[in-house]
Design an enzyme around this catalytic site. Structure first.
Site, mmCIF file in Angstrom:
data_model
loop_
_atom_site.group_PDB
_atom_site.id
_atom_site.type_symbol
_atom_site.label_atom_id
_atom_site.label_comp_id
_atom_site.label_asym_id
_atom_site.label_seq_id
_atom_site.Cartn_x
_atom_site.Cartn_y
_atom_site.Cartn_z
ATOM 1 N N GLY A 191 0.657 -2.178 -2.563
ATOM 2 C CA GLY A 191 1.930 -1.645 -2.099
ATOM 3 C C GLY A 191 2.877 -2.748 -1.654
ATOM 4 N N SER A 192 3.678 -2.450 -0.640
ATOM 5 C CA SER A 192 4.768 -3.353 -0.249
ATOM 6 C C SER A 192 4.313 -4.657 0.385
ATOM 7 C CB SER A 192 5.723 -2.622 0.708
ATOM 8 O OG SER A 192 6.379 -1.579 0.035
ATOM 9 N N THR A 193 3.036 -4.776 0.766
ATOM 10 C CA THR A 193 2.555 -6.084 1.244
ATOM 11 C C THR A 193 2.726 -7.133 0.148
ATOM 12 O OG1 THR A 193 0.286 -5.561 0.554
ATOM 13 C CG2 THR A 193 0.860 -5.090 2.856
ATOM 14 N N PHE A 194 2.760 -6.680 -1.116
ATOM 15 C CA PHE A 194 2.855 -7.596 -2.253
ATOM 16 C C PHE A 194 4.257 -8.174 -2.407
ATOM 17 C CE2 PHE A 194 2.272 -8.898 -6.745
ATOM 18 C CZ PHE A 194 1.038 -9.514 -6.621
ATOM 19 N N LYS A 195 5.233 -7.611 -1.694
ATOM 20 C CA LYS A 195 6.596 -8.126 -1.779
ATOM 21 C C LYS A 195 6.701 -9.546 -1.233
ATOM 22 C CE LYS A 195 8.543 -3.489 -1.729
ATOM 23 N NZ LYS A 195 9.093 -2.388 -0.919
#
Length: 561
Positions: free
Chosen positions: A317-321
Site C-alpha cells: 500500500g501507501s508505505t511504498f510511496k
C-alpha cells in the site's frame, strides 16, 4: 571271490563319487559364502560382536545481543538395551522394571527386550532422577550387562514463547526443525561420539581393548542481533494491537538497525511455546484440540510456526510511496520538495482509459508539493511520477532497492516478491505499482528497502546472527555486514527522511508522534488478496531522523475494529 572283489570296488567307486560330490558342494558353498554372501555375514557378525552406542553432542547455546540465553541444552540420559545380552529368565523382570520406571507400555518394552537385534532404545531424554532408580535396581539385582544408560541432551527455551518464530525448535533427535535452529543446524549440532565394545555371545569382552570411547564434539554457540528487551516490548504491543483491533489474521513487527542490517526484533502474532511446539497455542484451540483430526492439527501448527515477516507476501500500500519518492528525486524529476503547484489532485487520474481515484476523491487535495503529496498520501501524485519515469526506469529502482530478489536474510523459507514481468507491465500496472498496489513483497523486503533510505542510500543484507563462537575454545567469528548496492544518493535519502518526518508531524502518520523525538514514517492500507474483503494496514517508521538507529514496520492483517 572274484564277485566279492567286484562288488567292493563298485562300492568304493560309489563312495569316492559321493565324497567328490560333497567336496564340490562344499567348495561351491564356501565360494558362495566368501564371494557372494560374505558382506552380509560380516555385517551380521559385527552387529553380534560389537555394541555400538552413539553419544549425542551438546547442542550450541543461542544468546541474544546482550548475552542473555535464548536456547540451551540441558543434560539428560537415554536408556537402551542389548537384547542378546539379557538372559531369557531375566527378560520379563527387566521389561517390567523399565516399563514401571519410565511409565511405558509393558508389552512394547518386553517386545524390544526380546528382539534379536544388537540394540533397542527404551527411553530418550529422561531426567537423571529416573535413571538413578534404574541404576539402583541394576546394582541390587546384579544386572551388569544388557542395559545401557548414556548421557544425552535436551533442548530448553527459558523464555517460552519469546521470539518463537525466529528461534524455531528441535525434534527428539536434537535436529533443528525451524527458525534459527534449522538454518544453523550444522553449526549448532556438533558431531556425535560413540562407545564401542567387542563382546562374545554372553556379553563378555573379547580381547583386552575393553570399551572404545570416541567423545562427542559439542556444537558452536550463536550470538544473535536480537535484543531480548526490544523483542519483549515489540511482542507485548503487537499482541495488544492485534487484540484491540480484532485482527482476524494476526500481525507482525520487524525492527532493524539500518546502519548495519541487524534485526533488533521480529515478532509474529499469534506465537507459540518453544518448549511445547506441538500443543494448542490459543484458548480457542485448546478447547477443541482433542476433537481435531491430525491433518487439522498439523495445518494449525504449521500456520503458527511460520515467520510471516519472511515467508508471506502482501501488498504494501501507501508505505511504498517512500520508494517512488526516492526514485523520482534520484532521477531529478523533482528538485524542490516544497514547491507548491508542481502537482494537482482533482480526485483521480485517467491512465490508458482507466480512472484511478485518490483515496480522498470526494474532496480533492488540489495543488500540492511532493512533501504535501506524501503527507496526504495522494495517489495521483505518485501515479504521475511513475508515468514520468516509465516502466524500465521504475523497474531499475525496484532492482536497486532489492525488491525483485529475496533479501538473503539468514532465516529459512524466505519468499520472493510477486511483480508483473517488466515487459508485461503497461501504463495501468505501472500506475498501481507507483502507489503500492497490485504486487506483493514480504515485510522484510520493505523494511530492508526503507533502511536504505534511512542510512544514506546503502542497501544492506539483513541478518539475525552476528557471531559464531566455538564453545570449547571461545574463538569468535563475526558475521560481516554485507552492502549489496547503493540504491540512492545521500542527498536523496535526506530529502525523503525530511518528508517522512512531516508525515508524522502533520500528515497521515500523526498517531506515531513521540514527544522529544524526531520520527518519520508512512502509513499504508491495502487489500489482502483479490475480492477477499480483507485489508492489511501498516506503518513504516524511522527514528531518530537526524541519525536513524531503527526502522520499524508494523503490519496488521484484517483489523476489523
Amino acid at each position: 571271490m572274484k564277485e566279492i572283489n567286484l562288488s567292493t570296488k563298485k562300492r568304493m567307486r560309489t563312495m569316492l563319487f559321493v565324497i567328490f560330490i560333497i567336496i564340490v558342494l562344499l567348495i561351491v558353498r564356501l565360494g558362495y559364502i566368501q564371494l557372494i554372501d560374505g558382506m552380509r555375514l560380516r555385517r551380521m557378525a559385527y552387529e553380534q560382536q560389537t555394541l555400538d552406542r552413539s553419544i549425542n553432542p551438546k547442542r550450541g547455546t543461542i544468546y541474544d545481543s546482550t548475552g542473555q540465553v535464548i536456547a540451551q541444552s540441558s543434560t539428560v540420559e537415554t536408556v537402551t538395551v542389548n537384547p542378546g545380552n539379557i538372559s531369557v529368565q531375566d527378560k520379563d523382570k527387566v521389561a517390567r522394571v523399565l516399563s514401571e520406571i519410565f511409565e511405558l507400555d509393558y508389552d512394547k518394552v518386553l517386545k524390544k527386550v526380546s528382539k534379536r537385534s544388537s540394540i533397542e532404545t527404551i527411553a530418550k531424554k529422561v531426567e537423571k532422577e529416573k535413571t538413578d532408580k534404574l541404576r539402583i535396581w541394576m546394582e541390587e539385582n546384579n544386572v551388569t550387562t544388557g542395559i545401557n544408560i548414556d548421557e544425552d541432551t535436551k533442548r530448553y527455551y527459558p523464555n517460552n514463547n519469546l521470539a518463537s518464530q525466529i528461534i524455531g525448535f528441535c525434534g527428539s533427535d536434537n535436529q533443528g526443525l525451524d527458525g534459527i535452529e534449522a538454518k544453523y543446524d550444522k553449526v549448532l549440532s556438533g558431531t556425535k561420539g560413540s562407545i564401542k565394545r567387542h563382546t562374545d555371545a554372553k556379553g563378555g569382552e573379547i580381547g583386552e581393548e575393553g570399551e572404545k570411547y570416541v567423545p562427542a564434539i559439542d556444537g558452536k554457540d550463536l550470538i544473535l542481533t536480537i535484543d531480548i528487551n526490544i523483542q519483549s516490548i515489540v511482542e507485548k504491543y503487537l499482541k495488544e494491537a492485534c487484540i484491540d483491533n480484532v485482527c482476524t489474521d494476526g500481525g507482525n513487527i520487524v525492527a532493524i538497525n539500518p546502519q548495519n542490517g541487524d534485526i533488533l526484533a521480529m515478532a509474529t502474532y499469534p506465537d507459540y511455546n518453544l518448549n511445547s511446539p506441538y500443543e494448542a497455542y490459543t484458548e480457542e484451540l485448546k478447547g477443541i484440540w482433542t476433537s481435531l483430526e491430525q491433518g487439522d492439527k498439523t495445518k494449525n501448527l504449521q500456520a503458527v510456526w511460520r515467520n510471516r515477516a519472511v515467508t508471506d507476501t502482501y501488498e504494501p500500500g501507501s508505505t511504498f510511496k517512500t520508494i517512488t519518492s526516492s526514485a523520482a528525486l534520484e532521477e531529478g524529476l523533482v528538485t524542490d520538495i516544497d514547491r507548491t503547484g508542481q502537482f494537482a489532485c482533482t480526485g483521480g487520474i485517467e491512465v490508458a482509459g482507466v480512472r484511478i481515484k485518490c483515496w480522498r476523491y470526494y474532496r480533492p487535495h488540489g495543488s500540492e508539493s511532493l512533501r504535501q503529496g506524501l503527507m496526504n498520501s495522494c495517489n495521483p501524485v505518485f501515479i504521475g511520477l511513475g508515468q514520468k519515469m516509465g516502466v524500465h526506469t521504475y523497474y531499475s529502482y525496484l532492482e536497486k532497492f532489492g525488491l525483485l530478489k529475496t533479501t538473503g536474510i539468514d532465516l529459512p523459507g524466505e519468499a520472493g516478491s510477486i511483480f508483473l514481468a517488466e515487459k508485461k507491465a503497461g501504463p495501468v500496472e505501472l500506475a498501481t505499482i507507483s502507489f503500492g498496489q497490485r504486487f506483493e513483497i514480504t515485510p522484510i523486503q520493505l523494511v530492508t528497502a526503507v533502511s536504505a533510505i534511512a542510512n544514506g542510500g546503502k542497501l544492506l543484507q539483513p541478518r539475525v546472527v552476528k557471531a559464531i563462537v566455538d564453545s570449547e575454545t571461545g574463538e569468535r567469528t563475526d558475521v560481516e555486514t554485507v552492502v549489496k548496492s547503493q540504491a540512492i544518493s545521500k542527498e536523496t535519502s535526506e530529502k525523503v527522511l525530511n518528508m517522512m518526518e512531516s508525515v508524522v508531524a502533520e500528515g497521515t502518520g500523526k498517531n506515531a508522534k513521540v514527544a522529544g523525538y524526531r520520527i518519520g514514517g508512512k502509513t499504508g492500507t491495502s487489500e489482502d488478496g483479490v475480492n477477499t474483503n480483507k485489508y492489511v494496514t501498516s506503518f513504516i517508521g524511522v527514528a531518530p531522523i537526524e541519525n536513524p538507529q531503527v526502522v520499524l514496520l508494523v503490519t496488521l492483517y484484517n483489523p476489523t475494529r
